[in-house]
Design a protein around this motif. Structure first.
Motif, short mmCIF file in Angstrom:
data_model
loop_
_atom_site.label_atom_id
_atom_site.label_comp_id
_atom_site.label_asym_id
_atom_site.label_seq_id
_atom_site.Cartn_x
_atom_site.Cartn_y
_atom_site.Cartn_z
N TYR A 27 -7.53 -0.60 1.85
CA TYR A 27 -7.27 0.29 0.73
C TYR A 27 -8.25 1.47 0.69
O TYR A 27 -9.40 1.34 1.11
CB TYR A 27 -7.40 -0.47 -0.60
N VAL A 101 -4.52 4.99 -5.42
CA VAL A 101 -4.84 3.77 -4.68
C VAL A 101 -3.85 3.75 -3.52
O VAL A 101 -2.63 3.69 -3.73
CB VAL A 101 -4.70 2.50 -5.54
N ARG A 103 -2.76 2.17 0.38
CA ARG A 103 -2.86 1.02 1.28
C ARG A 103 -2.42 1.46 2.66
O ARG A 103 -1.38 2.10 2.82
CB ARG A 103 -1.97 -0.11 0.80
#
Length: 112
Positions: A27, A101, A103
């Motif tokens: 992440y 955020v 990933r």
């Protein structure tokens, strides 16, 4: 280090480094500034695909779509986005921003 990206204009090299340095499934979490609503409307009218803008504070404001595009190009999926209003003050005025955020997902393709 989540609040340091505001000192980068073009994010190409930064995201390339993240692509190399973050393992699959890892992440990246960071905040960025956005321009004022008035500046955003003006920029969208004049330069619809604007990417970033240097602000009077010396920090750089980034367009949400630019960040999402460059993230995807580098194999990152946006798993959480939050619009930040007044997350900091500059000369008594609230500053708009973004929280991302991401990933790492190398299976992503640019055209998906």
């Amino acid at each position: 280090a989540a609040d340091t990206f505001i000192y980068f204009n073009d994010l190409t090299d930064l995201f390339a480094s993240m692509k190399d340095g973050i393992g699959e499934g890892g992440y990246a979490v960071f905040s960025l500034e956005n321009v004022s609503e008035e500046s955003e409307a003006r920029l969208n009218a004049i330069v619809p695909q604007w990417r970033w803008q240097l602000t009077p504070s010396g920090r750089v404001a980034h367009r949400k779509e630019y960040v999402e595009d460059i993230a995807k190009e580098n194999g990152f999926q946006t798993v959480l986005y939050d619009k930040l209003d007044n997350f900091r003050a500059e000369k008594g005025e609230g500053v708009r921003g973004h929280l991302f955020v991401l990933r790492k997902d190398s299976s992503l393709k640019k055209d998906e």
